[in-house]
Design a protein around this motif. Structure first.
Motif, PDB file in Angstrom:
ATOM      1  N   TYR A 147     -43.820 -83.766   0.613  1.00 32.37           N
ATOM      2  CA  TYR A 147     -43.260 -82.996   1.966  1.00 32.37           C
ATOM      3  C   TYR A 147     -42.158 -82.112   1.695  1.00 32.37           C
ATOM      4  CZ  TYR A 147     -42.835 -81.792   6.777  1.00 32.37           C
ATOM      5  OH  TYR A 147     -42.634 -80.966   7.989  1.00 32.37           O
ATOM      6  N   MET A 151     -42.170 -77.950   1.553  1.00 29.80           N
ATOM      7  CA  MET A 151     -41.278 -77.113   2.486  1.00 29.80           C
ATOM      8  C   MET A 151     -40.245 -76.134   1.656  1.00 29.80           C
ATOM      9  SD  MET A 151     -42.087 -77.872   5.566  1.00 29.80           S
ATOM     10  CE  MET A 151     -40.411 -76.874   6.165  1.00 29.80           C
ATOM     11  N   LEU A 154     -42.503 -73.174   0.697  1.00 27.82           N
ATOM     12  CA  LEU A 154     -42.646 -72.575   1.941  1.00 27.82           C
ATOM     13  C   LEU A 154     -41.485 -71.708   2.262  1.00 27.82           C
ATOM     14  CD1 LEU A 154     -44.509 -74.877   4.605  1.00 27.82           C
ATOM     15  CD2 LEU A 154     -45.616 -72.793   3.114  1.00 27.82           C
ATOM     16  N   THR A 155     -40.305 -72.251   2.060  1.00 29.57           N
ATOM     17  CA  THR A 155     -38.870 -71.549   2.090  1.00 29.57           C
ATOM     18  C   THR A 155     -38.882 -70.476   1.203  1.00 29.57           C
ATOM     19  OG1 THR A 155     -38.079 -73.586   2.788  1.00 29.57           O
ATOM     20  CG2 THR A 155     -36.592 -71.894   2.200  1.00 29.57           C
ATOM     21  N   HIS A 158     -41.356 -67.725   2.003  1.00 31.00           N
ATOM     22  CA  HIS A 158     -40.787 -67.187   3.313  1.00 31.00           C
ATOM     23  C   HIS A 158     -39.642 -66.126   2.974  1.00 31.00           C
ATOM     24  CE1 HIS A 158     -38.136 -66.879   6.851  1.00 31.00           C
ATOM     25  NE2 HIS A 158     -39.197 -66.714   7.426  1.00 31.00           N
ATOM     26  N   ASP A 185     -35.181 -77.988   8.425  1.00 32.49           N
ATOM     27  CA  ASP A 185     -36.442 -77.940   8.046  1.00 32.49           C
ATOM     28  C   ASP A 185     -36.741 -76.935   6.831  1.00 32.49           C
ATOM     29  OD1 ASP A 185     -36.538 -75.434   9.202  1.00 32.49           O
ATOM     30  OD2 ASP A 185     -37.988 -76.225  10.803  1.00 32.49           O
ATOM     31  N   ILE A 187     -37.051 -73.386   6.885  1.00 33.63           N
ATOM     32  CA  ILE A 187     -37.640 -72.157   7.352  1.00 33.63           C
ATOM     33  C   ILE A 187     -36.534 -71.369   8.341  1.00 33.63           C
ATOM     34  CG2 ILE A 187     -39.701 -71.053   8.484  1.00 33.63           C
ATOM     35  CD1 ILE A 187     -40.335 -72.272   5.851  1.00 33.63           C
ATOM     36  N   SER A 208     -44.498 -68.781   9.620  1.00 33.32           N
ATOM     37  CA  SER A 208     -43.772 -70.074   9.266  1.00 33.32           C
ATOM     38  C   SER A 208     -44.343 -71.176  10.272  1.00 33.32           C
ATOM     39  CB  SER A 208     -42.192 -69.774   9.496  1.00 33.32           C
ATOM     40  OG  SER A 208     -41.763 -68.725   8.519  1.00 33.32           O
ATOM     41  N   GLN A 209     -44.357 -70.971  11.518  1.00 33.31           N
ATOM     42  CA  GLN A 209     -44.624 -72.054  12.348  1.00 33.31           C
ATOM     43  C   GLN A 209     -46.152 -72.489  11.943  1.00 33.31           C
ATOM     44  OE1 GLN A 209     -44.379 -70.263  16.311  1.00 33.31           O
ATOM     45  NE2 GLN A 209     -42.108 -70.932  16.235  1.00 33.31           N
ATOM     46  N   ARG A 212     -46.126 -74.516   8.825  1.00 35.61           N
ATOM     47  CA  ARG A 212     -45.607 -75.692   9.094  1.00 35.61           C
ATOM     48  C   ARG A 212     -46.289 -76.746   9.818  1.00 35.61           C
ATOM     49  NH1 ARG A 212     -39.907 -74.856  11.523  1.00 35.61           N
ATOM     50  NH2 ARG A 212     -40.803 -72.931  12.089  1.00 35.61           N
ATOM     51  N   SER A 213     -47.110 -76.243  10.687  1.00 32.72           N
ATOM     52  CA  SER A 213     -48.014 -76.964  11.595  1.00 32.72           C
ATOM     53  C   SER A 213     -49.193 -77.375  10.900  1.00 32.72           C
ATOM     54  CB  SER A 213     -48.348 -76.068  12.758  1.00 32.72           C
ATOM     55  OG  SER A 213     -47.618 -75.690  13.680  1.00 32.72           O
ATOM     56  N   ASN A 216     -47.599 -80.187   8.433  1.00 25.75           N
ATOM     57  CA  ASN A 216     -47.568 -81.432   9.202  1.00 25.75           C
ATOM     58  C   ASN A 216     -48.818 -82.156   9.587  1.00 25.75           C
ATOM     59  OD1 ASN A 216     -44.714 -80.999   9.311  1.00 25.75           O
ATOM     60  ND2 ASN A 216     -44.808 -79.940  11.148  1.00 25.75           N
TER      61      ASN A 216
END
Length: 506
Positions: A147, A151, A154-155, A158, A185, A187, A208-209, A212-213, A216
């Motif tokens: 995880y 993340m 993703l960062t 982003h 987190d 982001i 980003s949301q 992350r959703s 998760n």
């Protein structure tokens, strides 16, 4: 794990763990884990000797080992400690926070249960549960590491997306964004100027949301499946789910029809597939934008088409898998599909036509999000493209829902498809006997004084002809986009009127 959680280690630098969480994890690891490892080594050694000679000592060491493990979890996860207090402070409404009075006693109590089983003489049962606990601990650590890596990815995605949006003049200043501190987190909460409802170029915060959703949701599903695979052999009672038959269906194996049962376990699996399909359908565009599409040489319109088709593909695959799980085969519903086809042909032909037109729009891309278009008597900006209809916001800020069939069969004007430059015409009639050379110069100077008028192509003033009551001129000027049209028309008309009156030309 010791080096992972040390000061300056990956947990702090790359995974953005808060310092209280990292410190608590590192200290408890240093204090308790060596004792657990030594106990495991002693048990492994004593298992090689005769059972009667080492059994009591093994049981004693096992009791001490599980007591240390219970103490380790109790201290590390206590509510006033760094880990749980940070969870309560930053995520007060999450399920982990709300259920802390359940999972905390369960985590500590299960090791105490092993101690009780060993003390009561059920050593092998206790050893089996201890092995399952070790596998569960490994699953938890693996989930945390994976995880955190996800993340981190993703960062970085982003940040790359911010740079690409900056290059396309669609984001705030990248230097200002870089100076904004990252949340825990990983982001940033910096949002793009772009309208999130646009669809083709969604706001960065929305992307980003969504990512992350989706991460998760799949993490929770993966953990639940992992726990099921680890613990289901220890609880034969759970196998009763396969014995609860809800209905039967017929399958063909080697040309022979056989009866199969849809069980309660199958129903639970179907619900999990539906939830996973729904979550993926809702949040896939954000994940694709950061992980994949951002790194491909695609224009925004093609990226949007790819994301939309991926959504429909996921929905279709999810429906097919659900049908297979509940026992619905093609042979069972082919007559229903044929009947629906006839019904669609007569009753829903417009809907089907709009659906097909939507696919053509996605592939052919006669317009894109934020393009200014004219369809019939409607002129406005495209704000949303869907599979059945497209939303256009006109100059009065009204949202107009236009069926996609209109764009394919009707006459469409796209003011910004390949070139934003448009030409404006200013018809001017002057009185007979006026100085036409002076009028031409004044018209051209009116265009040159406007900052929105382009120098190339250059403006032009044309004497069109002799009207019934006037000498007809026309000023032609080019501007960089339709957004400048109304201000330019207003300013140039005022300038022409002022210059002609000052020159005495009627």
């Amino acid at each position: 794990l010791y080096h992972f959680s040390r000061l300056g280690g990956p947990a702090a630098v790359h995974f953005q763990w808060p310092d209280p969480v990292r410190t608590t994890f590192h200290r408890c690891l240093t204090l308790f884990v060596p004792l657990i490892i030594v106990a495991s080594g002693l048990i492994a050694v004593l298992d090689t000797v005769e059972q009667n000679e080492g059994a009591s000592l093994i049981q004693l060491i096992s009791v001490l080992q599980n007591l240390v493990a219970a103490l380790y979890l109790g201290v590390m996860l206590r509510f006033s400690g760094g880990i749980t207090s940070e969870l309560i402070h930053h995520h007060p409404k999450s399920w982990l926070t709300r259920l802390r009075y359940i999972w905390y006693p369960a985590a500590v109590g299960i090791y105490l249960l092993v101690v009780v089983l060993v003390g009561a003489g059920y050593y092998y049962s206790a050893a089996e549960i201890r092995n399952l606990l070790q596998h569960t601990t490994g699953l938890a650590l693996l989930t945390i590491i994976l995880y955190g890596l996800a993340m981190r990815a993703l960062t970085l995605g982003h940040r790359n997306l911010l740079r690409h949006r900056k290059a396309a003049d669609q984001t705030p200043d990248i230097d200002a964004v870089a100076k904004t501190p990252e949340p825990t987190d990983g982001i940033t909460e910096r949002e793009s100027e772009t309208d999130p409802a646009a669809g083709e170029i969604p706001a960065i915060r929305t992307i980003s949301q969504q990512a992350r959703s989706l991460l998760n949701a799949f993490t929770v599903i993966g953990v639940l499946l992992g726990l099921w695979l680890i613990w289901s052999p220890a609880f034969p009672a759970l196998q009763v789910l396969h014995d609860v038959h809800l209905w039967t269906y017929t399958v063909e194996a080697g040309g022979v029809a056989e009866t199969a049962y849809f069980t309660l376990a199958g129903l639970i699996l179907t619900l999990l597939i539906l939830i996973a399909t729904f979550v993926a359908y809702r949040n896939l565009p954000g994940l694709l934008e950061i992980v994949l599409l951002n790194h491909l040489p695609l224009d925004p319109g093609l990226r949007y088409a790819f994301s939309t088709l991926s959504r429909y593909t996921i929905a279709g695959v999810g429906v097919v898998v659900v049908f297979q799980t509940i026992g619905i085969r093609w042979s069972s519903i082919q007559w229903l599909i044929a009947a629906l086809g006839v019904g669609l042909g007569f009753g829903l032909q417009e809907t089907v036509a709009n659906f097909i037109s939507g696919l053509i729009v996605l592939f052919e891309r006669p317009f894109r999000i934020n393009d200014t278009v004219t369809i019939g008597d409607i002129t406005g900006t495209v704000t949303r493209i869907r599979i059945r209809a497209t939303t256009i916001r006109d100059w009065d800020r009204k949202e107009l829902i236009v069926p996609n069939k209109e764009f394919i069969t009707g006459r469409l004007i796209n003011w910004s498809l390949s070139d934003n430059v448009i030409r404006l015409k200013f018809p001017v009639g002057i009185a007979y006997g006026s100085n036409t050379d002076l009028a031409e110069k004044l018209l051209l100077s009116s265009a040159h004084e406007s900052r929105q008028v382009l120098k190339d192509p250059r403006p032009d003033a044309v004497f069109l002809g002799f009207g019934d009551n006037s000498l007809n001129f026309e000023l032609r000027a080019y501007i960089g986009g339709i957004k400048d049209m109304i201000p330019v028309i207003h300013n140039i008309n005022r300038t022409i009127d002022k210059k002609l009156r000052e020159a005495g030309i009627s």
